[in-house]
Design a protein around this motif. Sequence first.
Motif, short mmCIF file in Angstrom:
data_model
loop_
_atom_site.label_atom_id
_atom_site.label_comp_id
_atom_site.label_asym_id
_atom_site.label_seq_id
_atom_site.Cartn_x
_atom_site.Cartn_y
_atom_site.Cartn_z
N LEU A 206 0.97 -1.24 -0.03
CA LEU A 206 -0.01 0.00 0.12
C LEU A 206 0.87 1.37 0.03
O LEU A 206 1.80 1.34 0.61
CB LEU A 206 -0.80 0.19 1.19
CG LEU A 206 -1.79 -1.30 1.44
CD1 LEU A 206 -2.70 -0.72 2.63
CD2 LEU A 206 -2.71 -1.17 0.13
N GLU A 207 0.55 2.28 -0.69
CA GLU A 207 1.15 3.52 -0.89
C GLU A 207 0.23 4.50 0.24
O GLU A 207 -0.99 4.48 0.04
CB GLU A 207 1.21 4.26 -2.16
CG GLU A 207 2.26 3.43 -2.92
CD GLU A 207 1.97 4.19 -4.35
OE1 GLU A 207 2.38 5.18 -4.50
OE2 GLU A 207 2.08 3.45 -5.49
N PRO A 208 1.22 5.30 1.08
CA PRO A 208 0.26 6.16 1.86
C PRO A 208 -0.87 6.96 1.24
O PRO A 208 -0.27 7.72 0.26
CB PRO A 208 1.30 6.88 2.68
CG PRO A 208 2.55 6.12 2.50
CD PRO A 208 2.51 5.37 1.29
N GLY A 209 -1.98 7.05 1.86
CA GLY A 209 -2.87 8.13 1.18
C GLY A 209 -3.60 7.74 0.07
O GLY A 209 -4.59 8.33 -0.39
N LYS A 210 -3.23 6.66 -0.44
CA LYS A 210 -3.99 6.13 -1.78
C LYS A 210 -5.35 5.24 -1.50
O LYS A 210 -5.27 4.80 -0.50
CB LYS A 210 -3.11 5.26 -2.54
CG LYS A 210 -1.94 5.99 -3.35
CD LYS A 210 -2.13 5.82 -5.06
CE LYS A 210 -1.34 6.81 -5.59
NZ LYS A 210 0.07 7.15 -5.43
#
Length: 303
Positions: A206-210
Amino acid sequence: MLRFIFTFIFVVFSSIICSESSVVEIHWNVSRILDSRDGRAPWKVIAVNGKPRIPPVHVQQGDILKLTVLNSLENATSIHLQGFTQNGTSYLDGTGMTSECGIPSGESYTYVFDTHGYSGTFWLMGGMNYHTADGLRTPLIIHEPLGRSDIHYDKEILFTFEDWGEETFLYHYNKQDVVKTSELVPYYPDGLINGINGNISQSVKLEPGKKYRMRFINLGAVYFFKFRIPGHKMHVIEADGISTEPLEVDGIDIGPGQRISTILTAHNTNAHNYIYNVTMYASFIVPHDKLNPRHYEGLIEYK
Ligand SMILES: *[C@@H]1O[C@H](CO)[C@@H](O)[C@H](O)[C@H]1NC(C)=O
Ligand SMILES: *[C@@H]1O[C@H](CO)[C@@H](O)[C@H](O)[C@H]1NC(C)=O
Ligand SMILES: *[C@@H]1O[C@H](CO)[C@@H](O)[C@H](O)[C@H]1NC(C)=O
Ligand SMILES: *[C@@H]1O[C@H](CO)[C@@H](O)[C@H](O)[C@H]1NC(C)=O
Ligand SMILES: *[C@@H]1O[C@H](CO)[C@@H](O)[C@H](O)[C@H]1NC(C)=O
């Protein structure tokens, strides 16, 4: 003149609509191969084109999916598209010995699935001779061409769950190697996540904020699966190919054949990784030491 203009507009408009949908052709040579999916001894699972796992099928809403199936199995087979009503096309429903006699061994047949009016998460499965339980099953994702105007997401993550035996369905069945309930239910010692042993399935990055659309499908025959990621909420936006109002949940609980889409918003920081938690269970089968329920874990990787 007015009539001409209307006709003209109609022709232009309909050609625009037509140009958006296309014909997607797929060829499946269905046969048995020796394979191990759960880390136990290999057995003769059903595969397509000689590859261990059947790739998920992706189409755009409105596409015509032409699926040509060559039956290289010993017995007749058929393909059922889970979630299609087949109104007026019951000959394409693949419910063997109900709406058709199946594809004889050595023969082929082309299913033509018109996806107009459908969108979301579906799956293809064998409709005869317990072939689905031996592995003849894979997701069919019908993407909305313009997305949903009310819901934005950056990426998709697919989770398939399967209950899985140590041998073919018929082997267990003939041995009466079954769990006694009101019906005889075959013994399924393992849970697969995305086609392999649930505890060695790949981590999810997971990428932060996505925002992620997570699609869950229970391709299994008997067991339910619970999924949750501690510390994360999700919003359900689709159930069985029907869009829903977003509903906040801590996790999902999905029965055989069902599909659920959720939106997961990643945390804003990549300070921690998380562990997702999957439970495979059947409340109608007596709890059994090592068989029911079963737990699986995997990594949610931020860094
Ligand atoms: C289909 O698969 C079977 C079993 O692997 C193989 O013997 C056969 O040659 C294949 N047929 C085609 C047309 O690829
Ligand atoms: C094919 O069908 C026959 C008759 O039902 C059965 O005895 C046999 O086990 C089946 N073969 C396989 C590989 O499933
Ligand atoms: C099936 O199609 C017919 C003819 O188009 C239509 O009248 C009927 O309402 C449809 N039934 C369902 C359950 O959608
Ligand atoms: C996963 O679920 C099991 C059973 O409910 C529980 O014992 C375990 O602590 C959970 N693991 C995590 C990381 O939440
Ligand atoms: C999967 O791994 C978890 C954590 O190590 C463990 O508790 C669980 O029993 C394992 N599941 C199976 C089916 O081996």
